[in-house]
Structure formats: structure tokens, C-alpha cells
Write a protein that holds these residues in place. Structure first.
Motif, short mmCIF file in Angstrom:
data_model
loop_
_atom_site.label_atom_id
_atom_site.label_comp_id
_atom_site.label_asym_id
_atom_site.label_seq_id
_atom_site.Cartn_x
_atom_site.Cartn_y
_atom_site.Cartn_z
N LEU A 1 0.82 -1.21 0.00
CA LEU A 1 0.00 0.00 0.00
C LEU A 1 0.86 1.26 0.00
O LEU A 1 0.59 2.22 -0.74
N ILE A 2 1.89 1.27 0.84
CA ILE A 2 2.77 2.44 0.90
C ILE A 2 3.52 2.61 -0.42
O ILE A 2 3.72 3.73 -0.90
N SER A 3 3.94 1.50 -1.01
CA SER A 3 4.65 1.57 -2.30
C SER A 3 3.76 2.19 -3.37
O SER A 3 4.21 3.03 -4.16
N ILE A 4 2.49 1.78 -3.41
CA ILE A 4 1.56 2.30 -4.41
C ILE A 4 1.38 3.81 -4.23
O ILE A 4 1.44 4.59 -5.20
N LEU A 5 1.19 4.26 -2.99
CA LEU A 5 1.01 5.69 -2.72
C LEU A 5 2.28 6.47 -3.05
O LEU A 5 2.21 7.58 -3.60
N SER A 6 3.44 5.88 -2.73
CA SER A 6 4.71 6.56 -3.00
C SER A 6 4.93 6.73 -4.49
O SER A 6 5.30 7.82 -4.95
N VAL A 7 4.69 5.68 -5.25
CA VAL A 7 4.86 5.75 -6.71
C VAL A 7 3.89 6.76 -7.31
O VAL A 7 4.25 7.53 -8.22
N ALA A 8 2.65 6.81 -6.79
CA ALA A 8 1.67 7.75 -7.30
C ALA A 8 2.12 9.20 -7.09
O ALA A 8 2.01 10.03 -8.00
N LEU A 9 2.67 9.50 -5.92
CA LEU A 9 3.16 10.85 -5.64
C LEU A 9 4.36 11.22 -6.52
O LEU A 9 4.45 12.34 -7.03
#
Length: 283
Positions: free
Chosen positions: A81-89
Motif C-alpha cells: 500500500l505504501i509503495s503504491i502511494l509513494s509511486v503515485a506521488l
């Protein structure tokens, strides 16, 4: 993901004066004291058989007659989940910066052969996207990168290793979560040993192992969340009985668990999101 372990470690190393001030300010209720007799009762309960059907649902990374290595961590099943949010930002910031570069290229070419064309809109858009792109990237690097490293810049998983030869339990955690800790098997307490020690319903929670400070060799207890999130208390009992028999009696007679690779396959970040939710899909 090491978020819970990180917060726990920060709480442990927080100065006592600050903890007392925080509890006083928020009128925090005093925690129930575990008396020595209760502690011994929990330890004795952990030595008894909890199930007739020992079974490990994993993930298990190493298993032989000497060691059992499993996944641990409270939110390890939410990895990804954190990876997905990080990549999105990061992608959002790069897209904005790309738009700015295109606008700058246009304005530069316009300045070389200016014939009175309007350029105010392009200048405004370049300023806007530059602010959004650089601003978002700066905020992420300052405040978000510390959370991204829980997943993207550290070991793939938190690990717990049970060594029946030495009768020790080894917790493998990053240094900012307390580092590697060695604990005695004979002092373990477990949420799967008896229903009165488990959370109500035990739905969506992994197996809890705990060592009091007298056994942990520290001024704070050690709490570890082992394996997959459970659908019910029976799964916790079976998981705990598998670990207990391995440490106390050996691997003979235990069903051999499926060995999971340490390689970070993409689906390992997706499928664990559904741990502890099987009962909902069945109905």
C-alpha cells in the motif's frame, strides 16, 4: 511494512518525562498491571497443547529439524500500500515537471522569434505546474520518504526464527525498529494458547507472542505478530500448536509447511491484502 513496530520502538525510547506529560495531558487511563502470578499462568498455558491439528498457514521461509523461520509484523499483510502511494506521488510530481519543461521550451522558442503572440496563459501554467510538481516532491522527500523506506528501501520482510537447538527466538528487525533481538523460548506467552488471552473474535489479527521485561532482558516487553491474519481463533490455535510442537518436541509428526521464497514476487504485495477475510468471501 514496519509502521507498528516503528511506532512501538519510538514509544519505548521516548523519555519518561515526556510519556508522563502526555498521559497527564490526555487523561490516559492506567494500564492494567500484569501480576507475577498472571504472567506465570500465561507462560504455563503456552507450554500446554492448544490443538490436535497443528498447522502453519505460513509464510514459512526456512524449515528443517533445527530452525523454523516465519514472517512477522503487525501489518506485513498490508505490504504494497505504501509503495503504491509513494509511486503515485512521484509520478504526479514528474508529470507536473514534464509539463513545466514543455512550457519553458515553448516560451524560450517564443522569445527567440517573438511576434506579439500572447504568452500569459503559458507563463501562468508553467508557474502553476512548477509549484505543484516541485512542491509535492519537496513535501514527499521531507515527510513521506521516511514511510516509503519501510517497504522500498529495506529487507522485504520482518522475520522471526525459532531455533529448537538453542531454544532461542530471534527477531530480525531494522535498527530503527529495535534491531535484532534474541529471546528465550521458555519465557514466551501467546494469544493462541487460550481463548482468554486472544482478542475478541481474533478476526483479522495474526498470532501474538509476548515476552515480559524479565525475559526480554529490557525495560519494556517484546510483542511480536507472527504469520498470517486469522479468520478465527481456531486458526491461531493451530498455528501456535505447530510452533510449540516444533520447539518442544521436534518436527516429527508435523505436516511440512509450504516454503515461501524470499524473492519479492509482485503478487506477494497484492494477495496478502485478503488475509483474515476468507469468511466474508464464503458468505
Amino acid at each position: 511494512m514496519y509502521f507498528v513496530e516503528w511506532l512501538s520502538w519510538l514509544a519505548y525510547i521516548d523519555p519518561k518525562e515526556e510519556r508522563d506529560a502526555f498521559e497527564k495531558q490526555h487523561n490516559k487511563a492506567k494500564r492494567k498491571t500484569i501480576y507475577e502470578s498472571d504472567e506465570q499462568e500465561m507462560i504455563e498455558s503456552a507450554k500446554k497443547s492448544a490443538s490436535n491439528t497443528p498447522k502453519s498457514r505460513g509464510p514459512v521461509y526456512a524449515y528443517n529439524e533445527h530452525i523454523l523461520e516465519m514472517r512477522c509484523g503487525m501489518w506485513e499483510n498490508k505490504r504494497g500500500l505504501i509503495s503504491i502511494l509513494s509511486v503515485a506521488l512521484i509520478v504526479y510530481s514528474l508529470v507536473n515537471i514534464t509539463i513545466v519543461l514543455e512550457d519553458i521550451k515553448f516560451l524560450f522558442s517564443l522569445s527567440l522569434s517573438y511576434n506579439g503572440e500572447p504568452y500569459g496563459e503559458r507563463l501562468f501554467l508553467a508557474s502553476f505546474f512548477l509549484t505543484m510538481g516541485i512542491g509535492t516532491l519537496w513535501l514527499y522527500l521531507k515527510f513521506g520518504l521516511r514511510f516509503t523506506r519501510f517497504e522500498m528501501f529495506t529487507s522485504r520482510h520482518l522475520l522471526i526464527r525459532f531455533n529448537r537447538t538453542t531454544q532461542q527466538v530471534y527477531l530480525h528487525r531494522p535498527s530503527y525498529c529495535g534491531g535484532i533481538v534474541t529471546l528465550p523460548w521458555h519465557g514466551v506467552m501467546c494469544s493462541g494458547s487460550d481463548k482468554k488471552y486472544a482478542a475478541a473474535g481474533s478476526l483479522g489479527l495474526p498470532l501474538d507472542l509476548m515476552w515480559q521485561p524479565s525475559y526480554a532482558g529490557a525495560l519494556h516487553p517484546e510483542l511480536v505478530h507472527v504469520g498470517k491474519a486469522a479468520n478465527n481463533f481456531t486458526e491461531l490455535q493451530d498455528e501456535w500448536e505447530f510452533i510449540r510442537r516444533f520447539m518442544d518436541e521436534g518436527p516429527e509428526g508435523l505436516p511440512r509447511p509450504r516454503i515461501t521464497s524470499h524473492f519479492p514476487w509482485p503478487w506477494q504485495a497484492f494477495t496478502p491484502q485478503f488475509e483474515g477475510l476468507t469468511r466474508y468471501f464464503r458468505t
